[in-house]
Design a protein around this motif. Structure first.
Motif, PDB file in Angstrom:
ATOM      1  N   UNK A 207       0.903  -1.293  -0.148  1.00 51.60           N
ATOM      2  CA  UNK A 207       0.185  -0.086  -0.020  1.00 51.60           C
ATOM      3  C   UNK A 207       0.873   1.184  -0.073  1.00 51.60           C
ATOM      4  N   UNK A 208       1.963   1.316   0.745  1.00 48.86           N
ATOM      5  CA  UNK A 208       2.733   2.192   0.865  1.00 48.86           C
ATOM      6  C   UNK A 208       3.450   2.656  -0.585  1.00 48.86           C
ATOM      7  N   UNK A 209       3.920   1.561  -1.141  1.00 47.33           N
ATOM      8  CA  UNK A 209       4.442   1.728  -2.332  1.00 47.33           C
ATOM      9  C   UNK A 209       3.362   2.120  -3.737  1.00 47.33           C
ATOM     10  N   UNK A 210       2.154   1.674  -3.478  1.00 48.65           N
ATOM     11  CA  UNK A 210       1.358   2.314  -4.632  1.00 48.65           C
ATOM     12  C   UNK A 210       0.798   3.896  -4.157  1.00 48.65           C
ATOM     13  N   UNK A 211       0.952   4.218  -3.108  1.00 47.31           N
ATOM     14  CA  UNK A 211       0.523   5.644  -2.500  1.00 47.31           C
ATOM     15  C   UNK A 211       1.713   6.313  -2.763  1.00 47.31           C
ATOM     16  N   UNK A 212       2.976   5.993  -2.252  1.00 49.95           N
ATOM     17  CA  UNK A 212       4.116   6.964  -2.331  1.00 49.95           C
ATOM     18  C   UNK A 212       5.323   6.799  -3.023  1.00 49.95           C
ATOM     19  N   UNK A 213       5.449   5.341  -3.782  1.00 43.15           N
ATOM     20  CA  UNK A 213       6.621   5.135  -4.468  1.00 43.15           C
ATOM     21  C   UNK A 213       6.363   5.103  -5.955  1.00 43.15           C
ATOM     22  N   UNK A 214       5.276   4.694  -6.372  1.00 42.83           N
ATOM     23  CA  UNK A 214       5.083   4.316  -8.001  1.00 42.83           C
ATOM     24  C   UNK A 214       5.380   5.425  -8.659  1.00 42.83           C
ATOM     25  N   UNK A 215       5.935   5.196  -9.825  1.00 47.71           N
ATOM     26  CA  UNK A 215       6.331   6.294 -10.923  1.00 47.71           C
ATOM     27  C   UNK A 215       5.384   7.316 -11.159  1.00 47.71           C
ATOM     28  N   UNK A 216       5.232   8.586 -11.276  1.00 51.10           N
ATOM     29  CA  UNK A 216       4.158   9.377 -11.389  1.00 51.10           C
ATOM     30  C   UNK A 216       3.231   9.124 -12.486  1.00 51.10           C
ATOM     31  N   UNK A 217       3.806   8.804 -13.913  1.00 49.16           N
ATOM     32  CA  UNK A 217       3.051   8.587 -14.844  1.00 49.16           C
ATOM     33  C   UNK A 217       2.551   7.056 -15.012  1.00 49.16           C
ATOM     34  N   UNK A 218       2.561   6.198 -13.985  1.00 46.85           N
ATOM     35  CA  UNK A 218       2.361   4.768 -14.099  1.00 46.85           C
ATOM     36  C   UNK A 218       0.846   4.581 -14.074  1.00 46.85           C
ATOM     37  N   UNK A 219      -0.161   5.561 -13.505  1.00 43.98           N
ATOM     38  CA  UNK A 219      -1.388   5.280 -13.609  1.00 43.98           C
ATOM     39  C   UNK A 219      -2.104   6.023 -14.638  1.00 43.98           C
ATOM     40  N   UNK A 220      -1.900   7.454 -14.936  1.00 36.70           N
ATOM     41  CA  UNK A 220      -2.663   8.180 -15.778  1.00 36.70           C
ATOM     42  C   UNK A 220      -1.908   7.988 -17.001  1.00 36.70           C
ATOM     43  N   UNK A 221      -0.883   7.550 -17.422  1.00 35.68           N
ATOM     44  CA  UNK A 221      -0.389   7.828 -18.784  1.00 35.68           C
ATOM     45  C   UNK A 221      -1.022   6.742 -19.901  1.00 35.68           C
ATOM     46  N   UNK A 222      -1.505   7.468 -20.848  1.00 39.05           N
ATOM     47  CA  UNK A 222      -1.942   6.760 -21.765  1.00 39.05           C
ATOM     48  C   UNK A 222      -1.155   6.678 -23.160  1.00 39.05           C
ATOM     49  N   UNK A 223      -1.053   5.636 -23.784  1.00 37.42           N
ATOM     50  CA  UNK A 223      -0.126   5.664 -24.846  1.00 37.42           C
ATOM     51  C   UNK A 223      -0.652   6.343 -26.204  1.00 37.42           C
ATOM     52  N   UNK A 224       0.205   7.155 -27.000  1.00 40.54           N
ATOM     53  CA  UNK A 224      -0.193   7.798 -28.150  1.00 40.54           C
ATOM     54  C   UNK A 224      -1.104   6.830 -29.234  1.00 40.54           C
TER      55      UNK A 224
END
Length: 83
Positions: free
Chosen positions: A50-67
């Motif tokens: 849970x800590x990794x998902x909230x504070x450690x994951x790279x910033x663009x990991x969840x919302x990045x959409x491929x072109x």
């Protein structure tokens, strides 16, 4: 069966986080080095995951959409720029 479901969820969270940490580029993981997050997730599966998902994951990991891929050469701006 009730006691198996939480254990499976924690295992799935741990596996997801470990795979995410290993696949992340060096320096993209936030707040700790990759090996620190890996140790935290492996030694404390629920809290570390849970800590990794909230504070450690790279910033663009969840919302990045491929072109989306261009349909033809005339739709590709990079191709037209190189002509």
């Amino acid at each position: 069966m009730r006691s198996v479901l939480p254990a499976l969820l924690v295992l799935a969270l741990t596996v997801y986080c470990v795979v995410s940490i290993v696949q992340a580029p060096d320096g993209a993981v936030r707040n700790l080095p990759k090996w620190g997050w890996l140790l935290l997730v492996l030694f404390f599966p629920l809290a570390g995951g849970l800590a990794y998902l909230l504070a450690g994951r790279p910033i663009g990991a969840a919302g990045a959409r491929p072109r989306p891929a261009p349909r033809g050469p005339d739709d590709d701006e990079d191709f037209l720029r190189r002509l």
